[in-house]
Enzyme design. Structure first.
Site, PDB file in Angstrom:
ATOM      1  N   HIS A  33      -8.435  -4.909  -0.883  1.00 35.26           N
ATOM      2  CA  HIS A  33      -7.154  -4.336  -0.485  1.00 35.26           C
ATOM      3  C   HIS A  33      -6.352  -5.281   0.408  1.00 35.26           C
ATOM      4  CE1 HIS A  33      -4.375  -1.032  -0.088  1.00 35.26           C
ATOM      5  NE2 HIS A  33      -4.424  -1.089   1.228  1.00 35.26           N
TER       6      HIS A  33
ATOM      7  N   SER B  54       0.848  -1.189   0.000  1.00 38.35           N
ATOM      8  CA  SER B  54       0.000   0.000   0.000  1.00 38.35           C
ATOM      9  C   SER B  54       0.890   1.247   0.000  1.00 38.35           C
ATOM     10  CB  SER B  54      -0.959  -0.037   1.190  1.00 38.35           C
ATOM     11  OG  SER B  54      -1.998   0.887   1.042  1.00 38.35           O
TER      12      SER B  54
ATOM     13  N   ASP C 177      -9.886  -3.898  -5.313  1.00 37.39           N
ATOM     14  CA  ASP C 177      -9.322  -3.002  -4.305  1.00 37.39           C
ATOM     15  C   ASP C 177      -9.877  -1.593  -4.502  1.00 37.39           C
ATOM     16  OD1 ASP C 177      -7.763  -1.540  -2.537  1.00 37.39           O
ATOM     17  OD2 ASP C 177      -5.907  -2.563  -3.058  1.00 37.39           O
TER      18      ASP C 177
END
Length: 749
Positions: free
Chosen positions: A714, A594, A682
């Protein structure tokens, strides 16, 4: 050769700068050609790594063999029940259950034996049954009414973090007609058991509205309790641990505001604790203080413990009376003053104790605050000074309550200790403890005597011995002279150290980093990590600026116009480990997910020679494009973290100077091997970012691969066995890059 994504130039023009993007067409999620390209990337990646299938299977088998598949969590009491979850061998998801409390003084959970029937068990929700027929399943709400009759739960079967809310009658096992789609996680019952509060999200996936639902009525009759129109703010809501107040918290990255309502009046109007003021963050916790000199059994004084950063960079803890309609004018009496060396992070209160969470010396800590009702309430007093175990504080003058403080510690250099308050009436505390070499454990803590009793520790099968592993702290020096902490863990007989504390021969290193949102990476134990350590890998965490390990300034020095520090700190950590002899550049794999994917993507652009490989999970590598589009999820709320390049030319230029996608050179053939992983559904970091990044790396000649999960969000795939398969895939690739693909685990385990 990798799939050759078609080049379809589109022009982006902002602040006089023209950027040609050849792969923006991959954003069209519904386009069959986009799906075909992603599937081709997957197929190519799997063909390139087909030879690792036996190693992936070995790692999966090792994780499985070390994990007690049939197990139970430690029961926790709430009302007249003990609640717990259990897992069964061969099943992907947990089963949530409970048994009745034996009496009012029953505060010690039973010792539940894995695989043995639990007397009096009532199954509340079997996630395996709920997930049947779905490739993805996530539970976002789980709350039981105070009378124990109803279960509120919400599920997501796509990975897009939009949950369908349902209510189950636990007396019959059937769901009521009440059903609300499109909710955020975290719905809850009001204490009356008649009303439910839930949040909905806007088109940017931002929780922005709070609704009140009366059980048995239609969705159309639900009342909107609160609407937050400012797109920078996220909403959270819940019930105080005391069950006396309903609370709403509204927060941007730099400002917050809290609202409160008596829980026995769920249809009433919330009132603001203190109106938001730009740059001021605060949170509140309800507590009841005994009144000095009052007869036993007398009601205490309702107060709010307020943690705030107004004129207190690292926050201070204060105490105010519960405000009326006009809110509070000041933060009240100081309980724990600001300290430039100690970052106060949170507070939890029960009927008897207050637990404070804070950070000192790059380690998260917790301790117990107690009000001393026997001390005089006038004259010289004490406030806690968080300098170590069992301290009475520093003297002050004034008619303030007297608090004592006790820090919880297990005496390790690198450890994570968290004192849990539990439910309001609970007489004792639960203390969680772990480290890089210690499986997570929960202790019962007797506050009066200081005695700790081990209640449960995560089992690690297969002969695991903590003494066979070691952990330590290193410090790198960044370009501007800042000392950056690094945490290390390794297996002693695979990485032998000399008298100087440095490996006798350079070792392979997996260097992990994040560096955003003031998130701190604290010591934690991992069963899957053992498969790497047993093959000789040193696992390291670079605690770079942008995280919160060293206090609020550490975060501020790695965000907005200081963001480049995050990336250069990471490179400095990699170079330090190589310079002092822990490893070499070609035996260092950078790992981040991320915002950590942005970190490793930027770091490899800055110093491709510092790494032998880069693993980027759901990576935020096309950050500038995302921050220029306010219609995308999270963009507006993230401007306080990265800056607003849409309206500020300087921010645009600064972000363009570091975002990974824009800064890939025309010739990246000298780049280390790159593996990017992502998920098609996501909503936080859209699949298109790593897809574009890898396409451009391919075009520049870099050895890059993309693996995309077509049914996930995600957090990746759902289900523990599917998660282990994903971990095994990544670990096998890491071992190959580090030259350890043919190295067996210690003793064949």
């Amino acid at each position: 050769m990798p799939p050759d994504a078609a080049r379809r130039p589109t022009t982006r023009t902002y602040h006089g700068d023209v950027f040609t993007d050849e792969y923006e067409w991959l954003r069209e999620k519904e386009d069959p050609e986009v799906v075909a390209h992603l599937e081709a990337e997957n197929a190519w990646t799997m063909s390139r790594l087909e030879h690792l299938a036996p190693l992936r299977q070995s790692i999966f088998d090792e994780i499985k063999a070390r994990t007690q598949e049939t197990d139970l969590t430690l029961p926790s009491r709430d009302g007249g029940w003990w609640y717990y979850s259990r897992t069964e061998e061969g099943k992907e998801y947990p089963i949530h259950a409970r048994y009745e409390v034996g009496g009012p003084d029953d505060w010690t959970p039973r010792v539940l034996e894995p695989g043995e029937p639990v007397p009096g068990e009532q199954v509340l929700l079997d996630q395996n049954a709920e997930a049947d027929g779905h490739e993805f399943f996530s539970l976002g709400t789980f709350d039981v009414s105070d009378d124990g009759h109803l279960l509120l739960y919400a599920v997501d079967t796509a990975g897009d973090e939009r949950y369908t809310l349902r209510i189950r009658d636990l007396r019959t096992g059937t769901d009521l007609d009440d059903e609300v789609p499109g909710t955020a996680p975290g719905a809850f019952f009001a204490p009356d058991g008649v009303h439910v509060f839930y949040q909905t999200i806007d088109e940017a996936w931002r929780p922005h509205r709070l609704w009140r639902h009366r059980i048995g009525t239609s969705r159309d009759e639900d009342a909107m309790v609160f609407d937050e129109p400012d797109e920078r703010y996220w909403m959270g809501a819940g019930v105080s641990r005391s069950k006396k107040y309903l609370m709403i918290e509204l927060a941007s990255k730099v400002t917050s505001e809290c609202w409160i309502l008596e829980a026995d009046d769920p249809a009433g109007e919330f009132r603001c604790v203190r109106p938001r003021s730009e740059g001021v963050e605060y949170s509140v916790e309800h507590a009841v203080l005994p009144v000095a000199g009052a007869p036993a059994g007398s009601p205490g004084r309702d107060v709010l413990l307020v943690l705030h950063n107004e004129d207190a960079e690292n926050f201070e803890l204060t105490l105010v009376d519960v405000p009326g309609a006009g809110g509070t004018a000041s933060w009240g009496d100081v309980v724990v003053p600001h300290d430039p060396e100690i970052r106060l992070e949170g507070v939890s209160a029960s009927e008897r104790y207050v637990v404070l969470y804070y950070r000192r010396g790059a380690i998260g800590r917790s301790g117990i605050l107690r009000l001393d009702t026997e001390s005089p309430q006038t004259g010289p007093q004490v406030r806690p000074q968080l300098a170590g175990p069992r301290t009475s504080g520093r003297p002050v003058t004034g008619a303030e309550p007297v608090w004592s403080f006790e820090e919880m510690t297990f005496g390790q250099e690198l450890e994570s200790v968290g004192a849990g308050v539990g439910v309001w009436e609970q007489p004792n505390l639960l203390v969680g403890y772990t480290s890089f070499v210690t499986p997570s454990a929960v202790y019962d803590y007797d506050v009066a005597t200081g005695e700790r009793t081990l209640l449960k520790q995560t089992p690690v099968l297969g002969g695991f011995e903590p003494s066979e592993y070691a952990q330590r702290r290193e410090w790198a020096v960044a370009a501007d002279g800042t000392r950056v902490p690094i945490s290390l863990v390794w297996r002693k007989d695979r990485v032998e150290l000399g008298d100087d504390g440095i490996p006798l021969a350079p070792a392979p290193v997996l260097l992990y980093g994040y560096g955003a949102y003031e998130m701190s990476l604290d010591p934690y134990f991992s069963i899957p990590r053992l498969s790497l350590l047993e093959r000789g890998v040193v696992f390291a965490i670079a605690h770079v600026r942008g995280g919160g390990e060293m206090g609020r300034h550490w975060y501020d020095d790695g965000k907005l116009g200081n963001k480049r520090n995050t990336f250069t700190d990471f490179v400095a950590c990699a170079r330090h480990l190589a310079a002092v002899g822990w490893t070499t550049a070609d035996r260092t794999v950078a790992d981040g997910g991320s915002a950590g994917g942005l970190l490793v993507g930027a770091a490899v652009n800055i110093a491709p020679d510092a790494f032998g490989g880069v693993l980027a999970g759901v990576p935020f590598v096309d950050a500038l494009t995302s921050m220029l589009d306010p219609s995308l999820p999270l963009t507006v709320t993230e401007w306080d973290e990265w800056g607003d390049p849409l309206h500020d030319a300087d921010v645009y230029a600064y972000m363009k100077s570091y975002t990974p996608y824009e800064n890939i050179p025309d010739d990246a053939s000298r780049y280390p091997e790159v593996l990017a992983t992502t998920s098609f559904n996501d909503t936080r970091v859209m699949y298109v970012e790593p897809a574009k990044w890898v396409a451009r790396l391919h075009a520049a000649g870099a050895p890059a691969m993309l693996k995309i999960e077509m049914q996930a969000g995600h957090g990746g795939v759902s289900g523990r066995y599917s998660a282990w398969e994903q971990i095994a895939f990544e670990h096998a690739w890491i071992l190959q890059v580090l030259g350890l693909a043919d190295v067996p685990a210690v003793s064949g385990r």
